[in-house]
Design an enzyme around this catalytic site. Sequence first.
Site, PDB file in Angstrom:
ATOM      1  N   THR A  19      90.382  14.717 101.797  1.00 23.60           N
ATOM      2  CA  THR A  19      89.251  15.403 101.020  1.00 23.60           C
ATOM      3  C   THR A  19      88.434  15.922 100.984  1.00 23.60           C
ATOM      4  O   THR A  19      87.790  16.476 100.611  1.00 23.60           O
ATOM      5  CB  THR A  19      89.128  14.407  99.786  1.00 23.60           C
ATOM      6  OG1 THR A  19      88.330  13.280 100.336  1.00 23.60           O
ATOM      7  CG2 THR A  19      90.518  13.145  99.045  1.00 23.60           C
ATOM      8  N   LEU A  75      86.397  18.004  96.788  1.00 24.57           N
ATOM      9  CA  LEU A  75      86.967  17.335  96.215  1.00 24.57           C
ATOM     10  C   LEU A  75      87.282  16.738  96.273  1.00 24.57           C
ATOM     11  O   LEU A  75      89.258  17.002  95.628  1.00 24.57           O
ATOM     12  CB  LEU A  75      87.737  19.688  94.780  1.00 24.57           C
ATOM     13  CG  LEU A  75      87.183  19.298  93.570  1.00 24.57           C
ATOM     14  CD1 LEU A  75      86.192  18.702  92.381  1.00 24.57           C
ATOM     15  CD2 LEU A  75      87.741  20.572  93.241  1.00 24.57           C
ATOM     16  N   HIS A  76      87.098  15.086  95.398  1.00 23.21           N
ATOM     17  CA  HIS A  76      88.258  14.393  95.657  1.00 23.21           C
ATOM     18  C   HIS A  76      89.464  13.747  94.958  1.00 23.21           C
ATOM     19  O   HIS A  76      90.457  13.947  95.370  1.00 23.21           O
ATOM     20  CB  HIS A  76      87.087  13.343  95.906  1.00 23.21           C
ATOM     21  CG  HIS A  76      86.318  13.374  97.088  1.00 23.21           C
ATOM     22  ND1 HIS A  76      86.003  13.178  98.495  1.00 23.21           N
ATOM     23  CD2 HIS A  76      84.492  13.845  96.927  1.00 23.21           C
ATOM     24  CE1 HIS A  76      85.309  12.812  99.133  1.00 23.21           C
ATOM     25  NE2 HIS A  76      84.133  13.269  98.017  1.00 23.21           N
ATOM     26  N   ASP A  77      88.476  13.710  94.371  1.00 23.07           N
ATOM     27  CA  ASP A  77      89.377  12.906  92.762  1.00 23.07           C
ATOM     28  C   ASP A  77      91.645  14.002  92.605  1.00 23.07           C
ATOM     29  O   ASP A  77      92.313  13.293  92.629  1.00 23.07           O
ATOM     30  CB  ASP A  77      89.418  12.895  91.898  1.00 23.07           C
ATOM     31  CG  ASP A  77      88.784  11.341  92.103  1.00 23.07           C
ATOM     32  OD1 ASP A  77      88.539  10.509  93.029  1.00 23.07           O
ATOM     33  OD2 ASP A  77      87.392  10.920  91.599  1.00 23.07           O
TER      34      ASP A  77
END
Length: 311
Positions: free
Chosen positions: A192, A239-241
């Site tokens: 991520t 933008l992890h998720d």
Amino acid sequence: MALPIIIDCDPGHDDAIALVLALASPELEVKAITSSAGNQTPEKTLRNVLRMLTLLKRPDIPVAGGAVKPLMRELIIADNVHGESGLDGPALPEPSFAPQSGTAVELMAKTLRESAQPVTIVSTGPQTNVALLLNSHPELHTKIARIVIMGGAMGLGNWTPAAEFNIYVDPEAAEIVFQSGIPVVMAGLDVTHKAQIHAADIERFRDIGNPISTIVAELLDFFFEYHKDEKWGFVGAPLHDPCTIAWLLKPEIFTTVERWVGVETKGKYTQGMTVVDYYFLTGNKPNATVMVDVDRQGFVDLLAERLQYYA
């Protein structure tokens, strides 16, 4: 046939964008959304799910609130990252509908029971709700195709030197998930932190010019500020998720390895650390598909393409 999924999330700017991506993708059938406490308090994350679905005109999706605290610990929130509301930045609508009266676990269990095919659970917050589901409904494990989580890291943490935030909030829950025997796909910081959105990408999204792409750009404007701190060494904002949803849509833009993962629940310095047996030193069989790299441009292009859906 669309892939049935349940999303368990704690919105959170990047959770909100993961919802936008999932609901713009006909390959996925979002059967239910549950909220977890993490990025903000449980009341605020539930409200943020309802606000996002109101914005996206999807009041048809069943929503339920989850556990108010981790399994064995007091709650920690990330209001320093996501602001007072959990989704600071844009002007979002008030919820136009109410959540279901039952709990997240009850909604998840009902959804699994009623699905004709196994369901993928996508979890972008702490693993509390998923762990409670697994512990309370062992008869439903076979109805879960896989659990795709945003959490953990092979390398450095982002909340402590060793731990990523989602796992740190409820390491006992994460350990239950990893040791459940159900296939786990892990989008940790190793991938991520490479899925960074640059300033030019935000303007690209804004220039798409529909109401949803504008909101996404405004969410990123706020999220970008926290990640400007020089300690991170970032060009943009990770933008992890959305990596969880992007992997379901385009696994070819990610590099993965099959490894055993355990969660440290007691360490003085390493509490919440995901221990990834990269060199097969433990003799344990792999229990997770671990994302280690991403084609950043392919990731950005996928987001831009799906934002066109809302024109």
